[in-house]
Design a protein around this motif. Structure first.
Motif, mmCIF file in Angstrom:
data_model
loop_
_atom_site.group_PDB
_atom_site.id
_atom_site.type_symbol
_atom_site.label_atom_id
_atom_site.label_comp_id
_atom_site.label_asym_id
_atom_site.label_seq_id
_atom_site.Cartn_x
_atom_site.Cartn_y
_atom_site.Cartn_z
ATOM 1 N N PRO A 8 0.869 -1.176 0.000
ATOM 2 C CA PRO A 8 0.000 0.000 0.000
ATOM 3 C C PRO A 8 0.911 1.232 0.000
ATOM 4 C CG PRO A 8 -0.544 -1.484 1.807
ATOM 5 C CD PRO A 8 0.750 -1.946 1.248
ATOM 6 N N ILE A 9 0.379 2.345 -0.438
ATOM 7 C CA ILE A 9 1.168 3.568 -0.274
ATOM 8 C C ILE A 9 0.752 4.176 1.055
ATOM 9 C CG2 ILE A 9 1.808 3.997 -2.652
ATOM 10 C CD1 ILE A 9 -0.668 5.790 -2.893
ATOM 11 N N TYR A 11 0.223 6.713 4.264
ATOM 12 C CA TYR A 11 -0.218 8.075 4.527
ATOM 13 C C TYR A 11 0.924 8.881 5.134
ATOM 14 C CZ TYR A 11 -5.221 7.102 3.922
ATOM 15 O OH TYR A 11 -6.446 6.786 3.422
ATOM 16 N N HIS A 17 5.814 3.594 10.921
ATOM 17 C CA HIS A 17 5.906 2.703 12.088
ATOM 18 C C HIS A 17 6.042 1.259 11.634
ATOM 19 C CE1 HIS A 17 1.848 1.129 11.965
ATOM 20 N NE2 HIS A 17 1.314 2.338 12.022
ATOM 21 N N HIS A 20 4.029 -0.395 8.814
ATOM 22 C CA HIS A 20 4.445 -0.084 7.442
ATOM 23 C C HIS A 20 5.662 -0.933 7.061
ATOM 24 C CE1 HIS A 20 2.812 3.976 8.890
ATOM 25 N NE2 HIS A 20 1.861 3.408 8.186
ATOM 26 N N ASP A 48 1.039 8.091 0.060
ATOM 27 C CA ASP A 48 -0.315 8.547 -0.262
ATOM 28 C C ASP A 48 -0.438 9.924 0.383
ATOM 29 O OD1 ASP A 48 -3.026 8.810 -0.653
ATOM 30 O OD2 ASP A 48 -3.581 6.985 0.443
ATOM 31 N N TYR A 231 -0.811 2.204 -8.365
ATOM 32 C CA TYR A 231 -0.268 0.920 -8.817
ATOM 33 C C TYR A 231 -0.160 0.876 -10.345
ATOM 34 C CZ TYR A 231 -1.876 -0.487 -4.119
ATOM 35 O OH TYR A 231 -2.103 -0.583 -2.767
ATOM 36 N N GLY A 257 -2.968 -4.562 4.237
ATOM 37 C CA GLY A 257 -3.467 -4.917 5.565
ATOM 38 C C GLY A 257 -4.979 -5.101 5.499
ATOM 39 N N ASP A 259 -7.394 -3.857 7.020
ATOM 40 C CA ASP A 259 -8.285 -2.696 7.153
ATOM 41 C C ASP A 259 -8.601 -2.038 5.816
ATOM 42 O OD1 ASP A 259 -5.556 -2.102 7.094
ATOM 43 O OD2 ASP A 259 -5.786 -0.215 8.151
ATOM 44 N N ILE A 260 -7.849 -2.368 4.775
ATOM 45 C CA ILE A 260 -8.105 -1.708 3.493
ATOM 46 C C ILE A 260 -8.548 -2.715 2.429
ATOM 47 C CG2 ILE A 260 -6.720 0.353 3.970
ATOM 48 C CD1 ILE A 260 -4.383 -0.874 2.561
ATOM 49 N N HIS A 286 -2.762 -9.247 4.699
ATOM 50 C CA HIS A 286 -2.094 -9.698 5.926
ATOM 51 C C HIS A 286 -2.808 -9.138 7.149
ATOM 52 C CE1 HIS A 286 -0.184 -5.859 6.806
ATOM 53 N NE2 HIS A 286 0.235 -5.780 5.556
ATOM 54 N N PHE A 288 -2.787 -7.773 11.390
ATOM 55 C CA PHE A 288 -2.257 -6.612 12.098
ATOM 56 C C PHE A 288 -1.161 -7.022 13.057
ATOM 57 C CE2 PHE A 288 -6.539 -4.263 11.791
ATOM 58 C CZ PHE A 288 -6.149 -3.670 10.607
ATOM 59 N N LEU A 289 -0.192 -6.161 13.194
ATOM 60 C CA LEU A 289 0.739 -6.274 14.305
ATOM 61 C C LEU A 289 0.030 -5.658 15.498
ATOM 62 C CD1 LEU A 289 4.031 -4.995 12.627
ATOM 63 C CD2 LEU A 289 3.119 -7.308 12.714
ATOM 64 N N LYS A 296 -4.468 -3.349 17.825
ATOM 65 C CA LYS A 296 -3.708 -2.978 16.632
ATOM 66 C C LYS A 296 -2.728 -1.870 16.984
ATOM 67 C CE LYS A 296 -4.058 -0.876 12.093
ATOM 68 N NZ LYS A 296 -4.676 0.242 11.391
ATOM 69 N N MET A 297 -1.454 -2.104 16.607
ATOM 70 C CA MET A 297 -0.469 -1.072 16.864
ATOM 71 C C MET A 297 -0.821 0.150 16.055
ATOM 72 S SD MET A 297 3.423 -2.371 16.791
ATOM 73 C CE MET A 297 3.619 -1.194 15.528
HETATM 74 N N1 MSP Z 1 -2.893 5.221 2.350
HETATM 75 C C1 MSP Z 1 -3.670 4.069 2.627
HETATM 76 C C2 MSP Z 1 -3.388 2.971 1.626
HETATM 77 C C3 MSP Z 1 -3.604 3.342 0.206
HETATM 78 S S1 MSP Z 1 -3.154 2.054 -0.874
HETATM 79 C C4 MSP Z 1 -3.708 2.526 -2.371
HETATM 80 C C5 MSP Z 1 -3.361 3.579 4.031
HETATM 81 N N2 MSP Z 1 -2.215 3.997 4.565
HETATM 82 S S2 MSP Z 1 -1.713 3.648 6.032
HETATM 83 O O1 MSP Z 1 -0.431 4.281 6.143
HETATM 84 O O2 MSP Z 1 -2.687 3.998 6.989
HETATM 85 O O3 MSP Z 1 -1.585 2.111 6.114
HETATM 86 C C6 MSP Z 1 -0.809 1.438 5.186
HETATM 87 C C7 MSP Z 1 -0.733 -0.038 5.475
HETATM 88 O O4 MSP Z 1 -0.129 -0.253 6.722
HETATM 89 C C8 MSP Z 1 -2.085 -0.730 5.496
HETATM 90 O O5 MSP Z 1 -1.974 -1.936 4.767
HETATM 91 C C9 MSP Z 1 -2.304 -1.035 6.922
HETATM 92 O O6 MSP Z 1 -3.029 -2.210 7.087
HETATM 93 C C10 MSP Z 1 -0.866 -1.233 7.378
HETATM 94 N N3 MSP Z 1 -0.786 -1.109 8.798
HETATM 95 C C11 MSP Z 1 -0.979 -0.005 9.555
HETATM 96 N N4 MSP Z 1 -0.917 -0.388 10.866
HETATM 97 C C12 MSP Z 1 -0.712 -1.721 10.941
HETATM 98 C C13 MSP Z 1 -0.442 -2.624 11.959
HETATM 99 N N5 MSP Z 1 -0.468 -2.298 13.218
HETATM 100 N N6 MSP Z 1 -0.115 -3.893 11.601
HETATM 101 C C14 MSP Z 1 0.054 -4.276 10.294
HETATM 102 N N7 MSP Z 1 -0.186 -3.448 9.320
HETATM 103 C C15 MSP Z 1 -0.811 -2.241 9.616
HETATM 104 O O7 MSP Z 1 -4.125 2.817 4.557
#
Ligand code: MSP
Length: 501
Positions: A8-9, A11, A17, A20, A48, A231, A257, A259-260, A286, A288-289, A296-297
């Protein structure tokens, strides 16, 4: 064979963290493995940067969105090499080339008749940049992910006719049963579709921080449409003067992840169909950590484990190994510094690192540093015979944890072999010289072969070790356990995973 993998890209409203880092590392393991196999790989990650979450975070800090985006995008961009990630490009959705292509694709969606203007009213989470449907809202009108109170929003929007893709999406799910993996997430996405799809908002009027809707410049695209298209757009400009779209589209794997899920497994294929573009082969979801509190972290819950701290204390290879090994890819798992230490000491230092040091030290002590060029142990070889094929089958299914389990069984097998053969005893018996030769040749060969398969996981350590064995080639063909010892000279090796305070 082209292999196109994406994360994912991320935010840019916050700093990188471990969540990511987790996806980026898993994608990197797969990308490196496919390159070993000689596949034509393209690995994409990035940031993103548009939408409300970023605009709000910037304003809260007294910054323009662009300034915050620039600052945090740099941190994400720097994270990739710190993780030893071998991404082929880093996309930012504020790239002009990206924005131009988003407009082109969505103009096509508009021209194809899949948009209309209407009023949207609903419960909105500014952190998700998403409207929530009634059945997912928590008590007290709170976001199921961020647990913050949702806002009631009503606004004029352009809509995307998601409902027009009810049947095509059902058909996609019927025909491509591995479109979403693992299976329980396929079921979840399919159930969401079968509930009946409603049209979704495609643009925002109030917001300025986004890609302008070309046919109605008072609006910007809803950030998710802009984001998902990364993508596709990246392939158009990642290599100046070259369009990689024909070579790599559609993607082999989008890793995401859970959530998306809805965005990637429902909205995304529908949008591609509306633009008459091929849909991806697989979306792998996948877990969550989780923090020590089992939740969820996340930054907002304050339970994060800092990837930079792990790297500083234990090194990048240890972080990569720990995450893939400890949190089965596809499931949730708790993480913490104590668990990192346990894996580091018990497995990396004692099982693998020690095996490497001992093997090299014994070749030096008993055979003047030359790996005997004699036949290797047929029985030990058998334990390695199917390993390369097993690993590649499992990695084709995007299961890096399972593949690592298979590899680690062989690391343990080699440690048992040392104990069974007790080379230090053989060395005392002149009549056992042949057996000692065979033992050392087999150990060195097993260590070399298993290390080739470990390279995608812990690249720096494996490179050091293979250099010491004078066998630096990490191509997949070299994962085969040879019938003879190499006859090469070994070099002394510093401990790969030294004791930490
Ligand atoms: N920007 C969107 C994704 C757009 S993709 C076209 C987004 N960004 S995010 O930074 O919030 O999260 C990115 C990824 O990190 C997601 O796949 C999210 O599930 C993952 N994670 C964020 N916290 C996480 C955990 N604690 N554990 C595992 N992955 C998690 O969503």
């Amino acid at each position: 064979m082209p292999f196109y993998i994406t994360t994912p890209i991320y935010y840019v409203n916050a700093q990188p963290h471990l969540g990511h880092a987790y996806t980026t590392i898993a994608a990197d393991v797969l990308a490196r493995h496919m390159r070993q196999r000689g596949q034509d790989v393209f690995f994409l990650t990035g940031t993103d940067e548009h939408g409300e979450p970023v605009a709000d975070a910037a304003h809260a800090q007294g910054l323009e969105p662009r300034a915050l985006a620039d600052r945090n995008a740099e941190k994400f961009k720097a994270l990739a090499p710190q993780l030893e990630a071998t991404n082929d490009f880093f996309i930012r959705t504020t790239d002009e080339e990206h924005m131009k292509r988003v407009q082109d694709v969505l103009q096509r969606v508009h021209d194809n008749g899949y948009t209309y203007k209407g009023i949207y009213e609903g419960w909105y989470c500014p952190r998700c940049a998403d409207f929530k449907v009634e059945n997912e809202i928590l008590e007290g009108n709170r976001c199921p992910i961020h647990e913050i109170v949702l806002e009631r929003h009503q606004e004029e929007n352009w809509f995307f006719r998601l409902s027009a893709f009810q049947k095509p999406l059902e058909q996609l799910f019927d025909e491509q049963r591995d479109f979403v993996m693992p299976g329980h997430h396929y079921n979840e996405a399919r159930a969401f579709i079968l509930q009946g799809l409603q049209d979704i908002s495609l643009s925002r009027k109030r917001l300025k921080w986004g890609v302008t809707v070309p046919w109605d410049p008072d609006h910007v695209f809803y950030v998710w449409f802009d984001a998902l298209l990364n993508y596709y757009t990246a392939l158009g400009y990642a290599r100046p003067g070259e369009d990689l779209t024909g070579r790599f589209w559609p993607a082999t794997y989008h890793l995401i992840g859970k959530d998306i899920l809805k965005f990637h497994t429902v909205f995304w294929p529908a949008m591609l169909m509306a633009a008459e573009l091929p849909v991806p082969e697989h979306v792998f979801v996948h877990g969550f950590l989780l923090g020590a509190d089992g939740r969820k972290m996340s930054k907002s819950l304050g339970n994060v484990l800092d990837p930079f701290e792990v790297i500083e204390q234990y090194g990048t290879d240890a972080l990569r190994f720990y995450l893939v090994r400890d949190v089965a890819f596809g499931s949730d798992g708790s993480v913490g510094m104590d668990a990192v230490r346990v894996r580091y000491e018990a497995e990396l230092a004692n099982e693998y690192g020690n095996l490497a040091s001992r093997t090299i030290a014994m070749v030096q002590r008993y055979r003047d540093g030359v790996i005997p060029a004699v036949a290797t142990d047929v029985e030990l070889a058998r334990a390695f015979e199917v390993l390369p094929a097993e690993v590649s089958v499992v990695l084709d299914r995007a299961e890096p944890t399972r593949a690592l389990d298979l590899i680690w069984e062989r690391v343990r097998r080699l440690n048992r072999y040392v104990e069974e053969r007790a080379p230090w005893q053989l060395a005392r018996d002149p009549e056992a010289a042949g057996k000692l030769d065979e033992t050392l040749a087999s150990l060195a060969e097993g260590l070399r072969a298993v290390s080739v398969l470990l390279h995608p996981y812990i690249p720096a350590s494996v490179e050091k070790l293979l250099l010491a064995l004078d066998a630096p080639d990490v191509s997949y063909a070299r994962a085969i356990f040879a019938e003879r010892g190499s006859g090469l000279s070994v070099q002394s090796l510093e401990p790969l995973f030294p004791k930490r305070a």
